[in-house]
Each structure stands twice: as structure tokens, then as C-alpha cells.
Scaffold this motif. Structure first.
Motif, mmCIF file in Angstrom:
data_model
loop_
_atom_site.group_PDB
_atom_site.id
_atom_site.type_symbol
_atom_site.label_atom_id
_atom_site.label_comp_id
_atom_site.label_asym_id
_atom_site.label_seq_id
_atom_site.Cartn_x
_atom_site.Cartn_y
_atom_site.Cartn_z
ATOM 1 N N SER A 254 0.626 -1.005 0.113
ATOM 2 C CA SER A 254 -0.413 0.137 -0.125
ATOM 3 C C SER A 254 1.116 1.536 0.483
ATOM 4 O O SER A 254 1.583 1.053 0.785
ATOM 5 N N SER A 255 0.845 2.896 -0.796
ATOM 6 C CA SER A 255 1.119 3.140 -0.756
ATOM 7 C C SER A 255 0.576 4.324 -0.465
ATOM 8 O O SER A 255 -0.568 4.903 -0.596
ATOM 9 N N MET A 256 1.075 5.875 0.123
ATOM 10 C CA MET A 256 0.939 7.182 0.196
ATOM 11 C C MET A 256 1.439 8.162 0.536
ATOM 12 O O MET A 256 2.666 8.344 -0.342
ATOM 13 N N ILE A 257 0.647 9.385 0.022
ATOM 14 C CA ILE A 257 1.642 10.493 -0.538
ATOM 15 C C ILE A 257 0.638 11.389 1.146
ATOM 16 O O ILE A 257 -0.312 11.117 1.297
ATOM 17 N N ALA A 258 1.632 12.868 1.207
ATOM 18 C CA ALA A 258 1.594 13.880 1.487
ATOM 19 C C ALA A 258 1.916 15.275 1.351
ATOM 20 O O ALA A 258 2.335 15.350 0.549
ATOM 21 N N THR A 259 0.472 15.737 1.756
ATOM 22 C CA THR A 259 1.140 17.332 0.463
ATOM 23 C C THR A 259 1.952 18.372 1.257
ATOM 24 O O THR A 259 2.828 17.854 2.998
ATOM 25 N N GLU A 260 2.108 19.211 1.328
ATOM 26 C CA GLU A 260 2.171 20.828 1.898
ATOM 27 C C GLU A 260 1.032 20.788 2.530
ATOM 28 O O GLU A 260 0.165 20.806 2.761
ATOM 29 N N PRO A 261 1.348 20.966 4.244
ATOM 30 C CA PRO A 261 0.417 22.256 3.897
ATOM 31 C C PRO A 261 -0.122 23.469 3.987
ATOM 32 O O PRO A 261 0.408 23.962 3.117
ATOM 33 N N LEU A 262 -1.795 22.604 3.802
ATOM 34 C CA LEU A 262 -2.879 23.750 3.733
ATOM 35 C C LEU A 262 -2.976 25.340 4.155
ATOM 36 O O LEU A 262 -2.869 24.819 5.041
ATOM 37 N N PRO A 263 -2.778 26.107 2.876
ATOM 38 C CA PRO A 263 -3.223 27.329 3.528
ATOM 39 C C PRO A 263 -4.888 26.965 4.168
ATOM 40 O O PRO A 263 -5.759 26.722 3.570
ATOM 41 N N GLN A 264 -5.010 27.852 5.380
ATOM 42 C CA GLN A 264 -6.772 28.292 5.818
ATOM 43 C C GLN A 264 -7.872 28.498 4.687
ATOM 44 O O GLN A 264 -8.779 27.932 4.495
ATOM 45 N N GLU A 265 -7.268 29.141 3.610
ATOM 46 C CA GLU A 265 -7.802 29.655 2.754
ATOM 47 C C GLU A 265 -9.128 28.364 1.786
ATOM 48 O O GLU A 265 -10.140 27.835 1.473
ATOM 49 N N LEU A 266 -8.053 27.141 1.763
ATOM 50 C CA LEU A 266 -7.996 25.783 1.043
ATOM 51 C C LEU A 266 -9.079 24.784 2.156
ATOM 52 O O LEU A 266 -10.254 24.668 2.010
ATOM 53 N N TRP A 267 -8.474 25.413 3.564
ATOM 54 C CA TRP A 267 -9.701 24.471 4.423
ATOM 55 C C TRP A 267 -11.014 25.059 4.613
ATOM 56 O O TRP A 267 -12.118 24.938 4.736
ATOM 57 N N ASP A 268 -10.685 26.038 4.340
ATOM 58 C CA ASP A 268 -12.377 26.834 4.284
ATOM 59 C C ASP A 268 -12.710 26.705 3.212
ATOM 60 O O ASP A 268 -14.437 26.646 3.599
ATOM 61 N N ASP A 269 -12.664 26.291 1.457
ATOM 62 C CA ASP A 269 -13.153 25.841 0.653
ATOM 63 C C ASP A 269 -13.710 23.951 0.935
ATOM 64 O O ASP A 269 -14.861 24.030 0.472
ATOM 65 N N ILE A 270 -12.680 23.950 1.781
ATOM 66 C CA ILE A 270 -12.514 22.082 1.866
ATOM 67 C C ILE A 270 -13.748 21.517 2.721
ATOM 68 O O ILE A 270 -14.525 20.572 2.463
ATOM 69 N N GLY A 271 -13.813 21.481 3.868
ATOM 70 C CA GLY A 271 -13.923 22.230 5.134
ATOM 71 C C GLY A 271 -13.443 20.840 5.897
ATOM 72 O O GLY A 271 -12.338 21.555 6.209
ATOM 73 N N TRP A 272 -13.365 20.291 6.170
ATOM 74 C CA TRP A 272 -13.659 18.605 7.333
ATOM 75 C C TRP A 272 -12.814 19.204 8.594
ATOM 76 O O TRP A 272 -11.866 18.355 8.964
ATOM 77 N N THR A 273 -13.783 19.639 9.298
ATOM 78 C CA THR A 273 -13.280 20.534 10.558
ATOM 79 C C THR A 273 -13.598 19.634 11.504
ATOM 80 O O THR A 273 -12.346 20.041 12.495
ATOM 81 N N GLY A 274 -13.859 18.465 11.418
ATOM 82 C CA GLY A 274 -14.598 17.459 12.156
ATOM 83 C C GLY A 274 -12.972 16.506 11.936
ATOM 84 O O GLY A 274 -12.790 15.845 13.165
#
Length: 463
Positions: A254-274
Motif C-alpha cells: 500500500s502506498s501513500m502521499i502527503a501534501t504540504e500544509p494547506l493554507p486556511q483559505e483552502l481548508w475553508d473551501d474543503i471543510g473537514w473541520t471534524g
């Protein structure tokens, strides 16, 4: 920027490699010898030592604690267990319900012990959200949800498209199922903390000590032999490296990737606050988490199996796999198209021929083992460890049967995998079928599961 590939895992890039422990200095004896310094071995040492403090317990690890799946996984601490449906058919529905309830309780157990032992593993108990996109996935999701409720998970919730988007705005998601019995963890922080905890209790850990053969009351290594009344094999995807176990469990990649830390404006768009653990209903499924430092870590199948049950050395994965995982990431969240992949890695998990996790103690030989978690090992390893503890205490006359020793996965027997090249051909064909089925479902919008995937399930023994 360029993607870091390998280096064991992104989790180790964050935490750094552990300080090396000494290898086995020569022949010795113990009350219990545990082979494997991952979650299963360390949890088993923890619970045995807590139950019987005077036990002399030795853990033997081929590389270092957490080198395998315990230091490379997706950080899903959740209540899934491989083989439950098969156990229901063999032992009855109520027996499987007891197994599922034990898994539900296990999530809370790990969270509690981490807190009690001051193990800071970035645990966030946001549950698990599994999403569906397209008619076929939605039909599977609803069937899956109904089955989970039938196995006693009455606190599970089924969402439509709008409710799903209120949790995580996955592009094209038409529904989801959420369970509270799940948490995000940092795998390496958990395994490092657990290793330090068992050492503080008086357990001896020898690293850089590969076990080449296990015999009744003996664990053989290049540095000497440990003799013990109980020898427990807790090696999961690396089991094939031990003499006589080449075909016991298949080491699935099984393989994985990890992004760089995302800026708050992207999290505001994605949600995923939980900060739920996030999965989907594809046949070649993905798993993801929002990390404590606001990255997305996402995994799935690349090249599923290496010929001859070989395993990797440092976690490197293929460039094509990195590209495929990035495509999944962008499909889920198109707004991340310009976000670089910071790290990629791979690891192996243990797959029995019937896809059933097991825990066993052979009372005639003192040999025990646990594993075959098929990717659900972060929590299952804890339940397996507590079960091994109870089995040893029962065998040694310190206690009788317990609720755990009577669960249907205890002492389950499974046949070996086919020899090569049949094993390699079978796995490659299987996952080619799953990928084809996913593509056909996505393009034809059929409301039913693709027949190729259903056939693959029957052939490989998953259903």
C-alpha cells in the motif's frame, strides 16, 4: 519542489528515526518472546507486563520498532476488522456481533491508554466518513451501512449529498456513512510512545535482530537463540521472511502521499473541520486523513504485490503510483491541483488467503501469532494483543476463558497461499480487475456493482 520518496515514511520524516536499541547479545531465556516490534508485539508486551509484572518479556525486532506497517500506515484508528462476515457465516451472527462490539470498544481503549501513559500521538476522535460518488458506489454504501447497523453499530449515520458536504466537500460525493468509532492518529508517535512505555515497564527490546526461524520454545536469530515457553509471532506483512512461512500471509503493498500544509483559505473551501478519517467505496479504495499540521495524507494501492513475497527496504514507491494517488487527491479536491506532493512512501500489510484476521495460541507448542489485518491493523492489533494476553494467562492457569478468548477469530485456521508464479499472477489479475471495474462504474454510471469486481471478490476469497 521535488517529492521525497521513501525514507521509511513521511511520519518518520516528521519525527526522525528512533535512537537504536542494542541487538540480542547472545543466547538467553525469557518467559515470553515476542517476534516483531510493531503495534501487535508492543501492545502484547504492554498488556502482559501490566497483567503479570514479574514476567520476563523479550521483544525481537528485525530493524527498529515501527519499521513496518506500524510506522507507515494511514493513521486510521477505527473499528473495521477483516473477516467479520466470514466469521458470522461460520460461528453465527451473534458471535460476529460480539467481535464487532469488541472492535468498537478497542478504539476507545487505545485512546484511553495513550492518555493514561502520556503518549501524545495527535489523536483526534472525529470518527470515519466513507463517501460514495456515482450510483454503483452509492448502492454499495447503503448496503454497507445497513450491514454495519445489523452488526450492532446503531450509532452509525447515513448522509445524503448535502449532509456529506457539511462534513467534507468531496467533489461529486452523493452520500456517505459515518461512524463515531474512529480516530486520526500519528502512527510513528504512537509506536514510539508505546515502545518507550513498555521499556519503562521492564520489557527488553532488542532491535536489528531479525528472527530467521521460530520453533516451539525457540526464536532463532543470527545473534543467538531466545528460549521461552511462549514464542509469539507478531510480524504481519513481514511474516514471509521467516523460515517456513513464505506462503502464510501475503505481503500486500500500500502506498501513500502527503501534501504540504494547506493554507486556511483552502481548508475553508474543503471543510473537514471534524478531521474525520476519510475513505470511499471504490473497489481499489483510498484512505486519507487531515494531519495535525493541516496536510492531507492519502493512500491506496500501487503495485499490489512483489514477486516472491519480497518487501521493500526503505519505503520507496513507484513514480506511477505517486501520480495515481495524486490523481485521486485531485479528483476528491480539484482546488488542490497546484499543491505539491511533499512525500511519498509505501509499506506492506498482511493478507491471509481467506482475508480473515486471526489470533492464535497453540497450547501444545506455546507458539502464538496474531495478524492478517488486511489494512485494518491500527486498532485490531490492540484487540489481538489483549486476546493473546488472555490466552497465555488461561494456558498458564492464571485465569479461565474470557470474553476475548471466546471471540470467533480465535484459533481460526486458514490455508496457505498458492506457490509462485500463481500467487503473483493472481494478485496482479485481481487488482487489474478492481481498477477496471472502478473505471467502468465511473464512466457508465451503472447503479449496480460491476460484475468484474464481484467476480474478483469471489475468486480471491473476500466474500
Amino acid at each position: 519542489m521535488s517529492t521525497v520518496n521513501g525514507g521509511i515514511s513521511f511520519w518518520y520524516a516528521q519525527e526522525g528515526a528512533p535512537a537504536p536499541r542494542e541487538p540480542l547479545p547472545g543466547d538467553t531465556t525469557a518467559d515470553v518472546c515476542i517476534v516483531g516490534g510493531g503495534y501487535t508485539g508492543l501492545w502484547t508486551a504492554y498488556y502482559l507486563k501490566k497483567a503479570v509484572p514479574f514476567l520476563n518479556i523479550i521483544v525481537l525486532e528485525g530493524k527498529f520498532c515501527g519499521y513496518g506497517a506500524s510506522g507507515r500506515n494511514g493513521g486510521w484508528l477505527y473499528n473495521g476488522i477483516a473477516g467479520r462476515d466470514r466469521y458470522a457465516k461460520a460461528h453465527g451472527h451473534e458471535a460476529a456481533v460480539r467481535l464487532q462490539q469488541a472492535m468498537n470498544d478497542t478504539v476507545a481503549e487505545v485512546v484511553k491508554v495513550a492518555s493514561d501513559e502520556n503518549i501524545d500521538a495527535d489523536i483526534h476522535q472525529g470518527g470515519v466518513l466513507e463517501v460514495a460518488y456515482g450510483p454503483a458506489q452509492l448502492a454499495r454504501l447503503k448496503a454497507f451501512h445497513s450491514v454495519e447497523v445489523a452488526f450492532g453499530e446503531t450509532d452509525r449515520e447515513l448522509y445524503g449529498a448535502r449532509e456529506t458536504a457539511a462534513r467534507v466537500r468531496v467533489t461529486g460525493a452523493v452520500g456517505s456513512s459515518w461512524t463515531p468509532h474512529g480516530a486520526r492518529v500519528h502512527p510513528v508517535k504512537l509506536v514510539k510512545g508505546l515502545a518507550a512505555t513498555v521499556e519503562a515497564l521492564g520489557v527488553t527490546i532488542h532491535e536489528s535482530t531479525p528472527v530467521t526461524q521460530i520453533k516451539p520454545k525457540h526464536a532463532l536469530t543470527p545473534y543467538g537463540t531466545v528460549r521461552a515457553p511462549y514464542v509469539l509471532r507478531c510480524t504481519e506483512g513481514f511474516t514471509a521472511s521467516i523460515k517456513g512461512h513464505k506462503r502464510t500471509w501475503l505481503p500486500m503493498n500500500s502506498s501513500m502521499i502527503a501534501t504540504e500544509p494547506l493554507p486556511q483559505e483552502l481548508w475553508d473551501d474543503i471543510g473537514w473541520t471534524g478531521r474525520e478519517a476519510l475513505g470511499d467505496m471504490a473497489h481499489a479504495y483510498m484512505y486519507a486523513q487531515r494531519t495535525a499540521d493541516d496536510r492531507i495524507a492519502l493512500g491506496g494501492r500501487g503495485i499490489p504485490y512483489r514477486y516472491g513475497s519480497r518487501t521493500d527496504n526503505d519505503g520507496r514507491t513507484q513514480p506511477a503510483t505517486i501520480d495515481a494517488l495524486r490523481e485521486i487527491l485531485i479528483r476528491l479536491f480539484p482546488q488542490l491541483a497546484g499543491v505539491p506532493v511533499a512525500h511519498a512512501w509505501s509499506g506492506v500489510l498482511g493478507v491471509p488467503r481467506d482475508w480473515c484476521a486471526t489470533v492464535t495460541l497453540d497450547r501444545s507448542t506455546g507458539l502464538g501469532w496474531a495478524g492478517g489485518y488486511v489494512g485494518s491493523g491500527v486498532a485490531t492489533a490492540n484487540l489481538a494483543a489483549r486476546t493473546l494476553r488472555d490466552l497465555i494467562q488461561q494456558d498458564s492457569g492464571q485465569s479461565g476463558p474470557t470474553d476475548l478468548t471466546t471471540l470467533p477469530w480465535v484459533n481460526h485456521k486458514v490455508r496457505s497461499w498458492e506457490p509462485e508464479p500463481l500467487r503473483w499472477l493472481g494478485v496482479q489479475t485481481l487488482y487489474a480487475a478492481y481498477r477496471t471495474a472502478d473505471r467502468r462504474e465511473a464512466t457508465t454510471h451503472t447503479p449496480t456493482t460491476d460484475r468484474l469486481a464481484a467476480l474478483a471478490d469471489r475468486v480471491c476469497g473476500r466474500h
